[in-house]
Design an enzyme around this catalytic site. Structure first.
Site, PDB file in Angstrom:
ATOM      1  N   LYS A  13       0.817  -1.218   0.000  1.00 13.97           N
ATOM      2  CA  LYS A  13       0.000   0.000   0.000  1.00 13.97           C
ATOM      3  C   LYS A  13       0.852   1.271   0.000  1.00 13.97           C
ATOM      4  O   LYS A  13       0.497   2.230  -0.666  1.00 13.97           O
ATOM      5  CB  LYS A  13      -1.046  -0.005   1.109  1.00 13.97           C
ATOM      6  CG  LYS A  13      -0.539  -0.129   2.512  1.00 13.97           C
ATOM      7  CD  LYS A  13      -1.716  -0.210   3.467  1.00 13.97           C
ATOM      8  CE  LYS A  13      -1.327  -0.545   4.882  1.00 13.97           C
ATOM      9  NZ  LYS A  13       0.027  -0.893   5.257  1.00 13.97           N
ATOM     10  N   ARG A  89      -7.868   2.530   9.439  1.00 10.61           N
ATOM     11  CA  ARG A  89      -7.662   1.079   9.474  1.00 10.61           C
ATOM     12  C   ARG A  89      -8.731   0.367  10.270  1.00 10.61           C
ATOM     13  O   ARG A  89      -8.563  -0.807  10.620  1.00 10.61           O
ATOM     14  CB  ARG A  89      -6.333   0.755  10.152  1.00 10.61           C
ATOM     15  CG  ARG A  89      -5.162   1.083   9.299  1.00 10.61           C
ATOM     16  CD  ARG A  89      -3.936   0.459   9.900  1.00 10.61           C
ATOM     17  NE  ARG A  89      -2.794   0.988   9.227  1.00 10.61           N
ATOM     18  CZ  ARG A  89      -1.642   0.383   9.118  1.00 10.61           C
ATOM     19  NH1 ARG A  89      -1.470  -0.774   9.667  1.00 10.61           N
ATOM     20  NH2 ARG A  89      -0.662   0.927   8.474  1.00 10.61           N
ATOM     21  N   ARG A 128      11.555  -7.541   3.838  1.00 12.91           N
ATOM     22  CA  ARG A 128      11.614  -6.075   3.815  1.00 12.91           C
ATOM     23  C   ARG A 128      12.857  -5.563   4.533  1.00 12.91           C
ATOM     24  O   ARG A 128      13.239  -6.068   5.571  1.00 12.91           O
ATOM     25  CB  ARG A 128      10.369  -5.492   4.492  1.00 12.91           C
ATOM     26  CG  ARG A 128      10.442  -3.972   4.611  1.00 12.91           C
ATOM     27  CD  ARG A 128       9.116  -3.342   4.696  1.00 12.91           C
ATOM     28  NE  ARG A 128       8.444  -3.618   5.955  1.00 12.91           N
ATOM     29  CZ  ARG A 128       7.176  -3.240   6.197  1.00 12.91           C
ATOM     30  NH1 ARG A 128       6.498  -2.604   5.270  1.00 12.91           N
ATOM     31  NH2 ARG A 128       6.617  -3.507   7.338  1.00 12.91           N
ATOM     32  N   ARG A 161      12.892  -3.526   9.693  1.00 15.27           N
ATOM     33  CA  ARG A 161      12.069  -2.631  10.483  1.00 15.27           C
ATOM     34  C   ARG A 161      11.823  -3.277  11.841  1.00 15.27           C
ATOM     35  O   ARG A 161      11.734  -4.504  11.925  1.00 15.27           O
ATOM     36  CB  ARG A 161      10.744  -2.380   9.758  1.00 15.27           C
ATOM     37  CG  ARG A 161      10.325  -0.937   9.771  1.00 15.27           C
ATOM     38  CD  ARG A 161       9.154  -0.710   8.884  1.00 15.27           C
ATOM     39  NE  ARG A 161       7.902  -1.100   9.543  1.00 15.27           N
ATOM     40  CZ  ARG A 161       6.685  -0.842   9.045  1.00 15.27           C
ATOM     41  NH1 ARG A 161       6.591  -0.224   7.889  1.00 15.27           N
ATOM     42  NH2 ARG A 161       5.604  -1.209   9.673  1.00 15.27           N
ATOM     43  N   ARG A 172       0.385  -8.269  14.141  1.00 16.07           N
ATOM     44  CA  ARG A 172      -0.142  -7.270  13.190  1.00 16.07           C
ATOM     45  C   ARG A 172      -1.169  -7.894  12.250  1.00 16.07           C
ATOM     46  O   ARG A 172      -2.163  -7.277  11.892  1.00 16.07           O
ATOM     47  CB  ARG A 172       1.016  -6.651  12.390  1.00 16.07           C
ATOM     48  CG  ARG A 172       1.820  -5.667  13.235  1.00 16.07           C
ATOM     49  CD  ARG A 172       3.213  -5.481  12.708  1.00 16.07           C
ATOM     50  NE  ARG A 172       3.272  -4.863  11.403  1.00 16.07           N
ATOM     51  CZ  ARG A 172       4.298  -4.993  10.570  1.00 16.07           C
ATOM     52  NH1 ARG A 172       5.348  -5.713  10.908  1.00 16.07           N
ATOM     53  NH2 ARG A 172       4.279  -4.408   9.405  1.00 16.07           N
TER      54      ARG A 172
HETATM   55  P1  AMP Z   1       2.601   0.511   8.705  1.00 14.00           P
HETATM   56  O1  AMP Z   1       3.803   1.366   8.505  1.00 14.00           O
HETATM   57  O2  AMP Z   1       1.451   0.947   7.874  1.00 14.00           O
HETATM   58  O3  AMP Z   1       2.912  -0.952   8.543  1.00 14.00           O
HETATM   59  O4  AMP Z   1       2.156   0.709  10.234  1.00 14.00           O
HETATM   60  C1  AMP Z   1       3.023   0.339  11.287  1.00 14.00           C
HETATM   61  C2  AMP Z   1       2.311   0.418  12.622  1.00 14.00           C
HETATM   62  O5  AMP Z   1       1.893   1.761  12.882  1.00 14.00           O
HETATM   63  C3  AMP Z   1       1.022  -0.394  12.753  1.00 14.00           C
HETATM   64  O6  AMP Z   1       1.271  -1.750  13.058  1.00 14.00           O
HETATM   65  C4  AMP Z   1       0.327   0.337  13.900  1.00 14.00           C
HETATM   66  O7  AMP Z   1       0.884   0.002  15.158  1.00 14.00           O
HETATM   67  C5  AMP Z   1       0.684   1.792  13.609  1.00 14.00           C
HETATM   68  N1  AMP Z   1      -0.349   2.406  12.736  1.00 14.00           N
HETATM   69  C6  AMP Z   1      -0.245   2.697  11.426  1.00 14.00           C
HETATM   70  N2  AMP Z   1      -1.383   3.228  10.943  1.00 14.00           N
HETATM   71  C7  AMP Z   1      -2.235   3.277  11.994  1.00 14.00           C
HETATM   72  C8  AMP Z   1      -3.579   3.706  12.153  1.00 14.00           C
HETATM   73  N3  AMP Z   1      -4.318   4.173  11.141  1.00 14.00           N
HETATM   74  N4  AMP Z   1      -4.125   3.619  13.384  1.00 14.00           N
HETATM   75  C9  AMP Z   1      -3.424   3.157  14.440  1.00 14.00           C
HETATM   76  N5  AMP Z   1      -2.164   2.705  14.360  1.00 14.00           N
HETATM   77  C10 AMP Z   1      -1.572   2.762  13.155  1.00 14.00           C
END
Ligand code: AMP
Length: 215
Positions: A13, A89, A128, A161, A172
């Site tokens: 995404k 989300r 990744r 990461r 997750r």
């Molecule tokens: P991502 O970089 O999209 O994989 O997000 C990494 C982490 O950030 C997620 O596992 C959540 O802990 C937090 N996170 C990202 N987007 C959101 C969101 N919309 N609401 C709450 N936590 C978020």
């Protein structure tokens, strides 16, 4: 046009949302990135976010994401259209976004959902890598660096990461099933969902998205 890009972890995404924003000259908000910056802060909030993101694999509280989006929208000011990457989300966050957009006379026009299997998600997350210096994201299989495991720009050794460990990946994926999947169902019922096969190459997926946005 306001577009949300949704999908399970490592569905691509981020990559697709950035390409889309560039192509359509839209503004771009990456929630994960904003939260990672907050998580680096040596404050009680920073430490709490760091724990939720990097150990618990959960979503940070809605009130925090509401604040982030509200501040960001106020700063942006203009109404050029936005690509939202990683927000909302959950159903609750979708409602929050609508509450923030309505007073601006705006709405959510499209939701792009990148569908990948659980196996693909895990395979991609395991491969990744990020540059610790510039944060650029690579994937040893789908988006490899030119040289060994070095960043193309900084020539620095790439790292994983913090939340790409087997334990946190599992958590997750569970969070995705519990909270994000119901949102996908909801936006499908609202008739604003565009489902895209996320298993193809980066370029092929981008082409599919552009095609589907025309219709
Ligand atoms: P991502 O970089 O999209 O994989 O997000 C990494 C982490 O950030 C997620 O596992 C959540 O802990 C937090 N996170 C990202 N987007 C959101 C969101 N919309 N609401 C709450 N936590 C978020």
């Amino acid at each position: 046009m306001n577009i949300i890009v949704l999908g399970p972890p490592a569905s691509g995404k981020g990559t697709q949302a950035k390409l889309l924003a560039k192509k359509l000259a839209l503004q771009y908000l990456e929630m994960g990135d904003v939260l990672r910056e907050i998580a680096k802060e040596a404050t009680p909030v920073g430490r709490e976010i760091d724990r939720i993101m990097h150990q618990e694999g959960k979503l940070v509280p809605d009130q925090m994401t509401r604040q982030v989006v509200d501040d960001w929208l106020k700063k942006m000011g203009t109404k050029r259209g936005i690509v939202f990457d990683g927000f909302p989300r959950s159903l609750g966050q979708f409602k929050i976004l609508e509450e923030l957009l309505t007073p601006r006379g705006e709405e959510i026009d499209k939701v792009i959902y990148l569908k990948v299997s659980r196996e693909t998600s895990i395979k991609r997350l395991t491969a990744r890598r990020i540059c610790p210096q510039c944060d650029f994201e690579y994937n040893l299989v789908t988006k490899p660096p030119k040289n060994n495991e070095l960043c193309d720009q900084c020539q620095v050794k790439l790292i994983k990461r913090k939340d790409d460990t087997p334990e946190v990946i599992e958590l997750r994926l569970k969070t995705y099933q519990q909270l994000t999947h119901p949102l996908v169902k909801y936006v499908r019922q609202r008739g604003i969902l565009t489902k895209i096969d996320g298993e193809k190459s980066i370029e092929a997926i981008h082409q599919d998205i552009m095609e589907r946005l025309k219709s």
